[in-house]
Design an enzyme around this catalytic site. Structure first.
Site, short mmCIF file in Angstrom:
data_model
loop_
_atom_site.label_atom_id
_atom_site.label_comp_id
_atom_site.label_asym_id
_atom_site.label_seq_id
_atom_site.Cartn_x
_atom_site.Cartn_y
_atom_site.Cartn_z
N ARG A 67 29.69 42.01 12.29
CA ARG A 67 29.63 42.31 13.72
C ARG A 67 28.69 41.31 14.39
O ARG A 67 27.50 41.28 14.08
CB ARG A 67 29.14 43.75 13.94
N HIS A 94 25.91 41.99 24.53
CA HIS A 94 24.74 42.48 23.80
C HIS A 94 23.49 42.04 24.57
O HIS A 94 22.63 41.34 24.04
CB HIS A 94 24.75 41.99 22.35
N GLU A 118 24.86 49.41 23.25
CA GLU A 118 23.76 50.29 23.65
C GLU A 118 23.46 50.25 25.15
O GLU A 118 22.34 49.91 25.55
CB GLU A 118 22.48 49.94 22.87
N ASN A 137 25.19 53.59 17.03
CA ASN A 137 23.98 52.98 16.48
C ASN A 137 22.91 54.06 16.32
O ASN A 137 22.64 54.79 17.28
CB ASN A 137 23.42 51.90 17.42
#
Ligand code: NAG
Ligand code: NAG
Ligand code: NAG
Ligand code: NAG
Length: 517
Positions: free
Chosen positions: A107, A152, A197, A340
């Site tokens: 990933r 990200h 996230e 996560n």
């Protein structure tokens, strides 16, 4: 091209594996449970944390570049990720390490400003395309399947200057970027996650100043960020559905982070309620619009933020509202649940804490977070070890959103401050993965993959290079950024090879032996 056998495996991995889980290997406790056939083992990284080469070959600036150049004191070691682990130049070493671990999945994230230097799709960087092409090709020849995160946290600075995710126009810009990425890499990349996230990103970056962009628009900014990140995710999902899925036949999901919320005192109904409220307002805020049958923000979040906003004298709720069309667009907009997980907090109700900004997601939630002093704290300030929380969390997600949605653990790992003899990390992985196996075999949860965070030591945001999560140690003082496998890498390789956990494979040395190491 992706080999057809791998496509088949992927299909199996993302569909009805739960049936298989309930019958195979389910005797004798965690050390005897073997991971199901087709279970995806991987490692994860993120572009900003490892790539370096922040201004090479026409890469544009990300808001993390800009922020850390402006605020060199932000990290304890006054560091930034200008060079990091230098993966822009050393990606072949990275792939060799992943291959050596024996995992079949990697990933990674694409740096948006490396691909689109100005953030917009009028200017695609040839060098950026070349880099990700080379990396993906190298992975393919090592038989490793890429799993690619689009966002990200490294937003192009020109888009940050427009307000970043607080600006609704970002939904369009993200869709444009996703189209470029699907077009360029979708022939090979069959598993995408849109956002990583978003809770950590919006809460720490827009609601407070713990992460870049450090806007600290508490109580307002974090909800705008959440709202438009969710809509941007849905836009990318439907774009894939309409323009790419028929030919590319891949999967698109999102990665959410979640602490386990343990009632501080299990006999107190108010602590149990506080823990559930915390989960709804932190995980549910993102997951309910996407994965629940009814869609939209969870009722409890809607009601609390609406009524507190009104009470505070706002004309309208600080939590924006989805139109019926938007509720529909979000509902079901994910092919898997990327989860996560790192640690657990103890929850009890509270109306005010001195660490809270008012208003904020914290004060709207009204829950105090603590950790048990008896839990081991191996590294970062926020990090304690409580393996049982992992199984509980997987069960909570399953109970909330159903067994049909495959769960992929897109990150799990441990923070410490040490080097290669990381015996605590070995036991962290053993214990957490054992809890995951119990969730699969004893509770029937539909977990189909696991990605260790992270391949190698990297730039850990607020903690700079002080906090370490790597399976490989990186000597950041060496010009070569030399990588060395830790004990945890050797242990993970054995788990992947045997497809089971051997708690005795690496024995922690006695204190006397340990001191000699
Ligand atoms: C694991 O399985 C083996 C044989 O399948 C059995 O002999 C052993 O007792 C089991 N171990 C545990 C801890 O149950
Ligand atoms: C495209 O990006 C490159 C590299 O950052 C930059 O030099 C160039 O000015 C950009 N072109 C346009 C039209 O913005
Ligand atoms: C694009 O980015 C480059 C450098 O990253 C900058 O020189 C150029 O002015 C930008 N172009 C636009 C239109 O913003
Ligand atoms: C937990 O709550 C129960 C019920 O209120 C109480 O009797 C007990 O003393 C509490 N335990 C602790 C450790 O505070």
């Amino acid at each position: 091209m992706l080999s057809s056998s791998r496509v088949a495996l992927l299909g199996a991995a993302l569909t009805g594996l739960s049936l298989v889980c309930s019958v195979r290997g389910a005797v004798g406790g965690p050390s005897n449970y073997s991971f199901p056939d087709g279970f995806m083992f991987g490692v994860a990284t993120a572009a900003y944390q490892i790539e370096g080469a922040w201004n090479e070959d026409g890469k544009g600036e990300s808001m993390w570049d800009t922020f850390l150049h402006k605020h060199p004191d932000y990290t304890p070691d006054r560091s930034n990720a200008d060079v990091a682990a230098d993966s822009y130049h050393k990606y072949m070493d990275d792939v060799a390490m992943i291959k050596d671990l024996g995992v079949e999945y990697y990933r990674l994230s694409i740096s948006w400003p490396r691909l689109l230097p100005n953030g917009t799709d009028n200017n695609i960087s040839k060098a950026g395309v070349r880099y990700y092409r080379k990396l993906i090709k190298e992975l393919q020849s090592a038989n490793i399947t890429p799993v690619v995160t689009l966002f990200h946290w490294d937003l192009p600075t020109p888009l940050m200057d427009l307000g970043g995710w607080a600006n609704p126009i970002m939904v369009n810009y993200f869709r444009d970027y996703a189209r470029v990425a699907f077009n360029l890499f979708g022939d090979v990349v069959k598993i995408w996650t849109t956002m990583n996230e978003p809770h950590q990103h919006c809460y720490n970056g827009y609601g407070s100043d713990y992460f870049a962009p450090a806007i600290k628009s508490h109580g307002v900014g974090e909800y705008l960020c959440i709202h438009y990140i969710l809509l941007a995710h849905a836009a990318a999902y439907h774009l894939y559905d309409q323009e790419f899925r028929p030919n590319q036949k891949g999967k698109v999901g999102i990665t959410l982070d979640a602490f386990w919320a343990k009632p501080k005192n299990n006999s107190k109904p108010e602590d149990i309620e506080a823990a559930e409220r915390y989960l709804q307002m932190h995980v549910g805020l993102f997951a309910h619009p996407i994965y629940s049958k009814e869609g939209d923000y969870p009722d409890i979040a809607r009601k609390r933020v609406d009524s507190i906003s009104l009470h505070e004298g706002y004309t309208r709720s600080r939590l924006p509202t989805f139109s019926p069309e938007e509720v529909n667009a979000l509902r079901g907009s994910s092919d898997f649940f990327g989860l996560n997980h790192y640690t657990t907090f103890l929850m009890s109700p509270s109306s005010w804490e001195k660490t809270w900004l008012i208003p904020s997601l914290d004060s709207d939630t009204g829950v105090k977070l603590e950790q048990d002093a008896k839990w081991i704290k191996p590294g970062a300030e926020w990090f304690s070890i409580y393996p049982q929380g992992f199984r509980k969390l997987i069960n909570w997600v399953t109970n909330q959103y159903g067994k049909e949605i495959p769960i992929i653990i897109t990150e799990n790992g441990m923070s410490d401050f040490g080097g290669i003899n990381d015996y605590l990390r070995v036991s962290y992985y053993n214990e957490y993965m054992a809890q995951m196996l119990m969730a699969i075999y004893e509770d029937g949860c539909n977990v189909q993959g696991y990605f260790a965070w992270t391949l190698m030591d990297d730039f850990e945001w607020k903690d700079g290079y002080v906090s370490k999560f790597g399976l490989y140690y990186v000597d950041f003082d060496s010009p070569e950024k030399t990588r060395t496998p830790k004990q945890s890498a050797i242990n993970y390789r054995e788990i992947v090879r045997t497809r089971r956990i051997n708690f005795d494979f690496i024995k922690k040395p006695s204190p006397a032996q340990f001191n000699k190491l």
